[in-house]
Design an enzyme around this catalytic site. Sequence first.
Site, PDB file in Angstrom:
ATOM      1  N   LYS A 150       1.004 -10.044  -9.058  1.00  0.00           N
ATOM      2  CA  LYS A 150      -0.144  -9.667  -8.230  1.00  0.00           C
ATOM      3  C   LYS A 150      -1.277  -9.177  -9.132  1.00  0.00           C
ATOM      4  CE  LYS A 150      -1.501  -6.435  -4.548  1.00  0.00           C
ATOM      5  NZ  LYS A 150      -2.540  -5.672  -5.271  1.00  0.00           N
TER       6      LYS A 150
ATOM      7  N   ASP B 258      -5.134 -12.039  -1.457  1.00  0.00           N
ATOM      8  CA  ASP B 258      -5.627 -10.919  -0.650  1.00  0.00           C
ATOM      9  C   ASP B 258      -7.002 -10.500  -1.144  1.00  0.00           C
ATOM     10  OD1 ASP B 258      -5.637  -8.768  -2.539  1.00  0.00           O
ATOM     11  OD2 ASP B 258      -3.578  -8.238  -2.083  1.00  0.00           O
TER      12      ASP B 258
ATOM     13  N   MET C  23       0.855  -1.183   0.000  1.00  0.00           N
ATOM     14  CA  MET C  23       0.000   0.000   0.000  1.00  0.00           C
ATOM     15  C   MET C  23       0.890   1.231   0.000  1.00  0.00           C
ATOM     16  SD  MET C  23      -2.860  -1.161   2.793  1.00  0.00           S
ATOM     17  CE  MET C  23      -1.581  -1.675   3.949  1.00  0.00           C
TER      18      MET C  23
ATOM     19  N   HIS D   5      -7.118  -6.110  -6.323  1.00  0.00           N
ATOM     20  CA  HIS D   5      -6.662  -4.776  -5.919  1.00  0.00           C
ATOM     21  C   HIS D   5      -7.579  -4.187  -4.837  1.00  0.00           C
ATOM     22  CE1 HIS D   5      -3.492  -2.077  -7.744  1.00  0.00           C
ATOM     23  NE2 HIS D   5      -3.997  -1.266  -6.841  1.00  0.00           N
TER      24      HIS D   5
ATOM     25  N   ARG E 156     -10.753 -10.081   7.216  1.00  0.00           N
ATOM     26  CA  ARG E 156     -10.995  -9.265   8.405  1.00  0.00           C
ATOM     27  C   ARG E 156     -10.922 -10.062   9.707  1.00  0.00           C
ATOM     28  NH1 ARG E 156     -10.071  -6.365   4.922  1.00  0.00           N
ATOM     29  NH2 ARG E 156     -11.203  -4.531   4.186  1.00  0.00           N
TER      30      ARG E 156
END
Length: 388
Positions: A256, A311, A102, A280, A315
């Site tokens: 990715k 990904d 990020m 993404h 959570r």
Amino acid sequence: MWSLLLRCRSRTGPCVAVLERGMPVGLLTLAGIERAAHAQLPPEIWDFIEGGSGAERTLTANREMFGRHALRPRTLVDVSACDPALTLLGAPLRLPLGIAPMAYHRLVDPEGETATARAAGRVGALLVAGMFASRTLEEIAAAATGPLWLQLYWLRERAVLAALVERAEAAGYGALVLTVDAPRIGRRLRDLRNGFAVPSAVRAVNLDQALTAASHRATAGRSGIAEHAREQFDPALSWTDLAWLRERTRLPLVLKGILTAEDARLAVEHGVDAVLVSNHGGRQLDGAMPALAALPEVVDAVPAELPVLFDGGVRSGTDLAIALALGARAVLVGRPALWGLATDGEAGVHRVLDLLREKLEHTMALLGRPRLADLDRTVLAPWPCPAG
């Protein structure tokens, strides 16, 4: 009697309810940390972090997919010790967890990526530093005590990529992660409404200022991030270009943004070392497959020895277990790490990762699956739909 108090991280930060002699109530779950971060961050920064593209269908679906799976626990299994450790691309990890790449961690905390790196190292998790990090590659490497990879976008100026790769190798990074789902930036309506631009005090310090100037230009109805990508990202990137990158590094290469069996097979044909199933975070093509829905077909399309990472919407440690059961070798989290960083710096990121670790081990024990190898598709069943 326990008394309820209010404590604040800073004079300007949000107050968090705590029980005297006890843990802050909001820190018992990632949802509580999310609420604290939302209260602390300026609205335009929150929208930049949280927002997806378009109507945010894919962003929402990433989370909803986990609820479609029920767990099938086994009993009378010795779970006195649960072991989530593994080796990934030659590097030992104490748990199958990493922080996704990020940009601009200093948007939410003055230390930025160095605090994130220290927290990841404390729990034995992977950190994938972003190309647009707000601390230098060398500073991040000096702070890291666990495995560290570098993420790249394919820029029009290949000399810039080559220089970053050289620096990453010299600083001890263990792999390169090439993002392949961003020939242009998704239409992120929150950023457009806010006329979002990166504040001048926060920079992508590993790149020349001239290359990132557009990301700092605030214009009503436009996104500085999108303008920068339009100027600098090379939309002509194709499979044949991977050979150029391979010639310039000995580091393993991870792609990715893989969501289909077709692209997974092409990745194998072009000699990549791992693939990362990702949309993404719902920030690119709205309506793209939820990452968890794409995971099984990608896993089935590649050789068993090729690591598939994941990904998208994780959570909780139970979410981790579901992704691992569907074939992910390791799982990355994005936004929750920034929530933790925003609320309490390094300690906040550590708390997020530790909550995920605790819940993963807890889930493994109650499933009767004490080793990562025990987490396979027999763990899962479709969540029963109500009659009618």
